[in-house]
Design an enzyme around this catalytic site. Structure first.
Site, PDB file in Angstrom:
ATOM      1  N   LYS A   1       0.828  -1.196   0.000  1.00 39.98           N
ATOM      2  CA  LYS A   1       0.000   0.000   0.000  1.00 39.98           C
ATOM      3  C   LYS A   1       0.870   1.257   0.000  1.00 39.98           C
ATOM      4  O   LYS A   1       2.010   1.218   0.447  1.00 39.98           O
ATOM      5  CB  LYS A   1      -0.849   0.036   1.289  1.00 39.98           C
ATOM      6  CG  LYS A   1      -1.967  -0.990   1.341  1.00 39.98           C
ATOM      7  CD  LYS A   1      -2.740  -0.863   2.648  1.00 39.98           C
ATOM      8  CE  LYS A   1      -3.881  -1.859   2.715  1.00 39.98           C
ATOM      9  NZ  LYS A   1      -4.949  -1.622   1.741  1.00 39.98           N
TER      10      LYS A   1
ATOM     11  N   ARG B   1     -10.295 -11.431   1.949  1.00 38.40           N
ATOM     12  CA  ARG B   1     -11.140 -12.481   1.362  1.00 38.40           C
ATOM     13  C   ARG B   1     -10.431 -13.838   1.380  1.00 38.40           C
ATOM     14  O   ARG B   1     -11.078 -14.881   1.414  1.00 38.40           O
ATOM     15  CB  ARG B   1     -11.584 -12.061  -0.046  1.00 38.40           C
ATOM     16  CG  ARG B   1     -10.499 -11.932  -1.057  1.00 38.40           C
ATOM     17  CD  ARG B   1     -10.905 -11.089  -2.274  1.00 38.40           C
ATOM     18  NE  ARG B   1     -10.961  -9.654  -1.947  1.00 38.40           N
ATOM     19  CZ  ARG B   1     -11.313  -8.716  -2.809  1.00 38.40           C
ATOM     20  NH1 ARG B   1     -11.664  -9.034  -4.053  1.00 38.40           N
ATOM     21  NH2 ARG B   1     -11.331  -7.454  -2.448  1.00 38.40           N
TER      22      ARG B   1
HETATM   23  N1  BES Z   1      -8.086  -3.747   4.546  1.00 34.54           N
HETATM   24  C1  BES Z   1      -8.213  -3.346   3.198  1.00 34.54           C
HETATM   25  C2  BES Z   1      -9.480  -2.540   2.938  1.00 34.54           C
HETATM   26  C3  BES Z   1      -9.505  -1.143   3.468  1.00 34.54           C
HETATM   27  C4  BES Z   1      -8.878  -0.119   2.802  1.00 34.54           C
HETATM   28  C5  BES Z   1     -10.243  -0.847   4.597  1.00 34.54           C
HETATM   29  C6  BES Z   1      -8.964   1.180   3.279  1.00 34.54           C
HETATM   30  C7  BES Z   1     -10.328   0.442   5.064  1.00 34.54           C
HETATM   31  C8  BES Z   1      -9.684   1.453   4.396  1.00 34.54           C
HETATM   32  C9  BES Z   1      -8.261  -4.565   2.296  1.00 34.54           C
HETATM   33  O1  BES Z   1      -7.483  -5.629   2.700  1.00 34.54           O
HETATM   34  C10 BES Z   1      -7.761  -4.144   0.952  1.00 34.54           C
HETATM   35  O2  BES Z   1      -6.620  -3.779   0.878  1.00 34.54           O
HETATM   36  N2  BES Z   1      -8.624  -4.198  -0.052  1.00 34.54           N
HETATM   37  C11 BES Z   1      -8.258  -3.823  -1.376  1.00 34.54           C
HETATM   38  C12 BES Z   1      -8.852  -4.825  -2.321  1.00 34.54           C
HETATM   39  C13 BES Z   1      -8.322  -4.729  -3.732  1.00 34.54           C
HETATM   40  C14 BES Z   1      -6.841  -5.050  -3.767  1.00 34.54           C
HETATM   41  C15 BES Z   1      -9.076  -5.697  -4.622  1.00 34.54           C
HETATM   42  C16 BES Z   1      -8.804  -2.426  -1.646  1.00 34.54           C
HETATM   43  O3  BES Z   1      -9.879  -2.087  -1.163  1.00 34.54           O
HETATM   44  O4  BES Z   1      -8.108  -1.672  -2.310  1.00 34.54           O
HETATM   45 MN    MN Z   2      -5.476  -5.410   2.040  1.00 35.97          MN
END
Ligand code: BES
Ligand code: MN
Ligand code: ZN
Length: 492
Positions: free
Chosen positions: A269, A343
């Protein structure tokens, strides 16, 4: 803080502060002569009309209370339980601000709700408002002040009912505060093994069964998702199953995502706000809170809480985009993004849950940024294969003000996660991201099992646009605890 109901004439209550709720356009004959004339004066001055959010502090001469705290409640017919929570939280914060040892309040919102509901909400919100996460702050921790006693003034015939409602309100608030503590904890102090310890302590204390699988057992069971996501971290995964058996019914299963820190892994990230990914364990934290409360409330229900716990880091041993992972139910997924890790661990947890002959499954997960784009910070996303379960959650969301809003799960969305090399892939791209994540999860739930997925990414902690509330300090909200408890308590 001790909360108790007390039978006393308001003017005779010896206390540091007595709180009184006042409706807009309320007939002042409902008050005694002193309050009647005081409120009339304030109204004439234009300082206090009983409108929502208005407050006034007065110093009475002929009351035994040192202060009277008037709170506007708005129009009587428009009063919501949420207004009672907001007012009660405000009263508690005022008492803390003035460093009062003992404060009291008349019942807020009489006539509109049952006494039980009003007092339950008052106790709940008072405890929620006084929550603070300051263990890591030298000065604040040392100088922390909390009122010692809060008394709710009732009539003699209401005393037992009131004390019962207070007891339940306390249990629910303490469970929410525990969930907040776990979610707020810095990631180095709350790795999967620590989460498992906390769950174990609660189960031992409250007479619940617990099973904790470590890395070796997780491998043996074939939980490929947990194995893959945890591979990049020195912290080993845990698979935690808590069981409360208050009836012989089929179990309701609550699954909570607990990624104790989500860096994104190899699909790392951006560093901005990455510290907020300590909250990625909020779903699991809420499941622990829910199980604690259910056992203390001694509900006539059979509930199983499942918490898959991992840390998601990049390293030489981390899982990679392109990997193909096989889950507990032997379905496989191509890894497109290692940041879609939630997931991956939920796939194992949900398919395991399906082997326990459940009445229904609900999962709570900070699953997608896309859900925050869709609904903002004012509702959790709800996706379900069952209208009855979805409606129960919607209604509980409105009552608890932990609102949920349903998104569709039509067959079209499943097209987005088809893979050339595995059964599915773990990312469906940007469009409809909250829904394609749920479509992924649906592959791990039996068709005839009622299932609801709650995406709490926008509601698990206070964010930019979160509405400020007296009973919700900054940081983790404990979202899901009051929602799910309301649903279980009102399940008929
Ligand atoms: N934990 C994150 C989701 C998240 C992001 C929650 C920002 C709260 C604030 C999750 O694991 C994630 O990174 N999801 C990705 C999915 C994508 C890679 C398909 C996302 O939301 O970008
Ligand atoms: Mn994630
Ligand atoms: Zn995550």
């Amino acid at each position: 803080m001790l909360i108790k109901a007390k039978v006393v004439e308001p003017w005779q209550e010896e206390t540091d502060m007595l709180a009184v709720g006042v409706f807009e356009e309320q007939n002042l004959d409902e008050f005694d002569d002193f309050l009647k004339s005081k409120i009339r004066d304030l109204k004439e001055l234009g300082d206090f009309k009983g409108r929502k959010k208005e407050v006034s502090l007065i110093y009475p001469s002929n009351y035994k209370a040192k202060r009277i705290f008037l709170l506007g409640l708005g129009k009587r017919e428009e009063l919501e339980l949420e207004d009672i929570r907001e007012a009660s939280g405000k009263i508690a914060l005022k008492a803390r601000e003035l460093k009062l040892k003992v404060y009291s309040s008349l019942v807020i919102g009489r006539a509109k709700f049952s006494l039980e509901e009003s007092i339950f909400s008052m106790a709940e919100a008072s405890n929620l408002a006084l929550y603070s996460f300051n263990q890591y702050k030298k000065k604040e921790k040392e100088e922390e002040f909390k009122p010692e006693e809060f008394r709710i003034i009732v009539k003699a015939e209401e005393l037992d009912l009131a004390n019962e409602a207070i007891k339940r309100g306390n249990i629910v608030a303490e469970a929410t505060n525990l969930a907040r503590d776990i979610a707020n904890a810095p990631p180095h102090d709350m790795p999967p093994r620590r989460l498992a310890e906390i769950a174990k302590e609660i189960c031992e204390k409250n007479n619940m069964n617990i099973t904790i699988w470590d890395k070796k057992q997780i491998l043996e069971k074939g939980m490929g998702g947990l194995v893959a996501v945890s591979k990049g971290s020195e912290e080993e995964p845990r698979f935690i199953v808590m069981e409360y058996k208050g009836s012989e019914d089929k179990p309701l299963i609550i699954v909570g995502k607990a990624v104790t820190f989500d860096s994104g892994g190899i699909s790392i990230k951006p560093s901005e706000k990455m510290e907020e990914m300590k909250y990625d364990k909020a779903g699991g934290a809420s499941v622990i809170g829910i199980m604690k409360a259910i056992s203390e409330l001694k509900l006539k229900a059979h509930v199983i809480g499942i918490i898959p716990a991992v840390e998601n880091l990049p390293s030489g041993s981390a899982y990679k985009p392109g990997d193909i992972i096989t889950f507990y139910n032997r379905k496989s997924s191509e890894v497109i993004s290692t940041d879609a890790e939630g997931r991956m661990i939920l796939a194992d947890a949900l398919s395991y849950a399906c082997t326990l002959n459940p009445k229904a499954i609900i999962d709570l997960a900070t699953l997608t940024g896309a859900c925050v784009i869709a609904l903002g910070n004012h509702a959790s996303g709800l996706i379900s294969n069952n209208d009855d379960l979805a409606n129960r959650l919607y209604n509980s969301g409105m009552r608890s003000c932990e609102k949920v809003w349903r998104l569709p799960l039509w067959s079209e969305y499943f097209e987005q996660i088809k893979s050339d090399v595995a059964d599915i892939k773990n990312s469906g791209g940007k469009g409809g991201g909250a829904i394609t994540a749920a479509a992924f999860l649906k592959h791990f739930v039996d068709d005839n099992t009622p299932w609801a997925h709650l995406d709490i990414a926008g509601t698990a902690w206070t964010q930019e646009n979160t509405i400020s509330k007296s009973y919700q300090p900054k940081g983790a909200t404990g979202i899901g605890v009051r929602l799910i408890l309301d649903m279980i308590i009102n399940w008929k």
